[in-house]
Design an enzyme around this catalytic site. Sequence first.
Site, PDB file in Angstrom:
ATOM      1  N   PHE A 270      -1.706  16.320   4.253  1.00 32.33           N
ATOM      2  CA  PHE A 270      -2.061  15.422   3.208  1.00 32.33           C
ATOM      3  C   PHE A 270      -1.278  15.549   2.398  1.00 32.33           C
ATOM      4  O   PHE A 270      -0.788  16.347   2.274  1.00 32.33           O
ATOM      5  CB  PHE A 270      -3.441  15.586   2.865  1.00 32.33           C
ATOM      6  CG  PHE A 270      -4.048  14.696   1.480  1.00 32.33           C
ATOM      7  CD1 PHE A 270      -4.977  13.512   2.062  1.00 32.33           C
ATOM      8  CD2 PHE A 270      -3.576  14.703   0.078  1.00 32.33           C
ATOM      9  CE1 PHE A 270      -4.910  13.206   1.480  1.00 32.33           C
ATOM     10  CE2 PHE A 270      -4.415  14.001  -0.608  1.00 32.33           C
ATOM     11  CZ  PHE A 270      -4.914  12.774   0.056  1.00 32.33           C
TER      12      PHE A 270
ATOM     13  N   ARG B 101       0.945  12.566  -9.049  1.00 33.98           N
ATOM     14  CA  ARG B 101       1.541  11.199  -8.916  1.00 33.98           C
ATOM     15  C   ARG B 101       2.774  11.016  -8.884  1.00 33.98           C
ATOM     16  O   ARG B 101       3.889  10.348  -8.615  1.00 33.98           O
ATOM     17  CB  ARG B 101       0.232  10.421  -9.133  1.00 33.98           C
ATOM     18  CG  ARG B 101      -0.809  10.088  -8.805  1.00 33.98           C
ATOM     19  CD  ARG B 101      -1.126   8.380  -9.176  1.00 33.98           C
ATOM     20  NE  ARG B 101      -2.844   9.040  -9.012  1.00 33.98           N
ATOM     21  CZ  ARG B 101      -3.748   7.847  -7.575  1.00 33.98           C
ATOM     22  NH1 ARG B 101      -2.887   7.844  -7.285  1.00 33.98           N
ATOM     23  NH2 ARG B 101      -5.055   7.484  -7.848  1.00 33.98           N
TER      24      ARG B 101
ATOM     25  N   GLU C  37       1.147  -1.266   0.203  1.00 28.37           N
ATOM     26  CA  GLU C  37       0.380   0.124   0.216  1.00 28.37           C
ATOM     27  C   GLU C  37       0.740   1.466  -0.054  1.00 28.37           C
ATOM     28  O   GLU C  37       1.726   1.135   0.467  1.00 28.37           O
ATOM     29  CB  GLU C  37      -1.179   0.033   1.608  1.00 28.37           C
ATOM     30  CG  GLU C  37      -2.409   0.441   0.954  1.00 28.37           C
ATOM     31  CD  GLU C  37      -2.858   1.220   0.657  1.00 28.37           C
ATOM     32  OE1 GLU C  37      -2.474   1.527  -0.500  1.00 28.37           O
ATOM     33  OE2 GLU C  37      -4.191   1.216   0.336  1.00 28.37           O
ATOM     34  N   ASP C  38       0.309   2.417  -0.708  1.00 30.61           N
ATOM     35  CA  ASP C  38       1.013   3.665  -0.055  1.00 30.61           C
ATOM     36  C   ASP C  38       0.870   3.990   1.277  1.00 30.61           C
ATOM     37  O   ASP C  38       2.201   4.428   1.748  1.00 30.61           O
ATOM     38  CB  ASP C  38      -0.030   4.533  -1.280  1.00 30.61           C
ATOM     39  CG  ASP C  38      -1.050   4.962  -1.254  1.00 30.61           C
ATOM     40  OD1 ASP C  38      -1.750   3.879  -0.388  1.00 30.61           O
ATOM     41  OD2 ASP C  38      -1.842   5.734  -2.188  1.00 30.61           O
TER      42      ASP C  38
ATOM     43  N   ASP D 119      -4.229   4.394   6.576  1.00 30.58           N
ATOM     44  CA  ASP D 119      -4.265   5.789   7.545  1.00 30.58           C
ATOM     45  C   ASP D 119      -5.438   5.462   8.954  1.00 30.58           C
ATOM     46  O   ASP D 119      -4.618   4.482   9.605  1.00 30.58           O
ATOM     47  CB  ASP D 119      -4.914   6.529   6.802  1.00 30.58           C
ATOM     48  CG  ASP D 119      -5.315   8.338   6.831  1.00 30.58           C
ATOM     49  OD1 ASP D 119      -4.822   8.451   8.253  1.00 30.58           O
ATOM     50  OD2 ASP D 119      -6.180   8.920   6.481  1.00 30.58           O
TER      51      ASP D 119
HETATM   52  P1  IMP Z   1      -7.198   4.343   5.377  1.00 27.44           P
HETATM   53  O1  IMP Z   1      -8.153   3.519   4.921  1.00 27.44           O
HETATM   54  O2  IMP Z   1      -8.305   5.587   6.289  1.00 27.44           O
HETATM   55  O3  IMP Z   1      -6.119   3.722   5.870  1.00 27.44           O
HETATM   56  O4  IMP Z   1      -7.398   5.070   4.169  1.00 27.44           O
HETATM   57  C1  IMP Z   1      -6.095   4.668   2.737  1.00 27.44           C
HETATM   58  C2  IMP Z   1      -6.319   5.166   2.209  1.00 27.44           C
HETATM   59  O5  IMP Z   1      -6.798   6.933   2.072  1.00 27.44           O
HETATM   60  C3  IMP Z   1      -4.978   5.391   1.199  1.00 27.44           C
HETATM   61  O6  IMP Z   1      -4.926   4.068   0.261  1.00 27.44           O
HETATM   62  C4  IMP Z   1      -4.965   6.396   0.443  1.00 27.44           C
HETATM   63  O7  IMP Z   1      -5.171   5.925  -1.191  1.00 27.44           O
HETATM   64  C5  IMP Z   1      -5.796   7.670   1.066  1.00 27.44           C
HETATM   65  N1  IMP Z   1      -5.110   8.448   1.824  1.00 27.44           N
HETATM   66  C6  IMP Z   1      -5.103   8.363   3.165  1.00 27.44           C
HETATM   67  N2  IMP Z   1      -4.305   9.594   3.376  1.00 27.44           N
HETATM   68  C7  IMP Z   1      -3.778   9.949   2.313  1.00 27.44           C
HETATM   69  C8  IMP Z   1      -1.850  10.953   1.990  1.00 27.44           C
HETATM   70  O8  IMP Z   1      -2.184  12.174   3.359  1.00 27.44           O
HETATM   71  N3  IMP Z   1      -2.634  11.106   0.658  1.00 27.44           N
HETATM   72  C9  IMP Z   1      -3.191  10.650  -0.231  1.00 27.44           C
HETATM   73  N4  IMP Z   1      -4.130   9.700  -0.020  1.00 27.44           N
HETATM   74  C10 IMP Z   1      -3.549   9.184   1.323  1.00 27.44           C
HETATM   75 MG    MG Z   2      -4.560   4.103  -1.993  1.00 30.24          MG
END
Ligand code: IMP
Ligand code: MG
Length: 175
Positions: A153, A166, A100-101, A104
């Site tokens: 962010f 990107r 994953e990137d 969060d």
């Molecule tokens: P989660 O389900 O809340 O853990 O969200 C994860 C997804 O939210 C990641 O795969 C990202 O695509 C997106 N995301 C969360 N924080 C960021 C950020 O700071 N920049 C870009 N995408 C983010």
């Molecule tokens: Mg993502």
Amino acid sequence: MTTSHPGQELILSSDQIQGRVQEIGRQITRDYQNKKLVLLGVLNGAFIFAADLCRAIVLDLEVDFIRVASYGASTVSSGAIRLLQEPGIDLAGKDVLLVEDIVDTGTTMAWLRDHFRQSPARSVRVCSLIDKKERRTVPVTVDYPGFDLDRGFLVGYGLDCAEQYRNLPAIYSLK
Ligand code: IMP
Ligand code: MG
């Protein structure tokens, strides 16, 4: 490529990212000796990280991508997740590493981890370039975290804001 952009603060330089990717690659290379490693990158955000990471791992491995949809506001994911694109390769008896990137709140990765733990894969672990640990609402352990960060962010190196940024080789925080 300039290193500063109006309205963006440099968080991780390209060199910092590349150095850390090499370290994670070495760790994965050690841990997955004699295993059947499948890197499963989560599109779109992880496409660059997965591309660099797979070249830092000195093992026979397979690479594939999945795509998820989550519903909610653009910068916050809701609880509802579904797979838009399943892996195209057979996971039976394989050692899956989800790439994953950013993890969060953990909503997306908790769902993915549980989904693939119910598959015939032999093992499922998680690698994420960025681990926003303090923001977790759903418990998920990132087995291979790149950077532990909670700095707004983030964009660049695959990470987007409304599909922009990107292609930046470094990671910035949007102001
Ligand atoms: P989660 O389900 O809340 O853990 O969200 C994860 C997804 O939210 C990641 O795969 C990202 O695509 C997106 N995301 C969360 N924080 C960021 C950020 O700071 N920049 C870009 N995408 C983010
Ligand atoms: Mg993502």
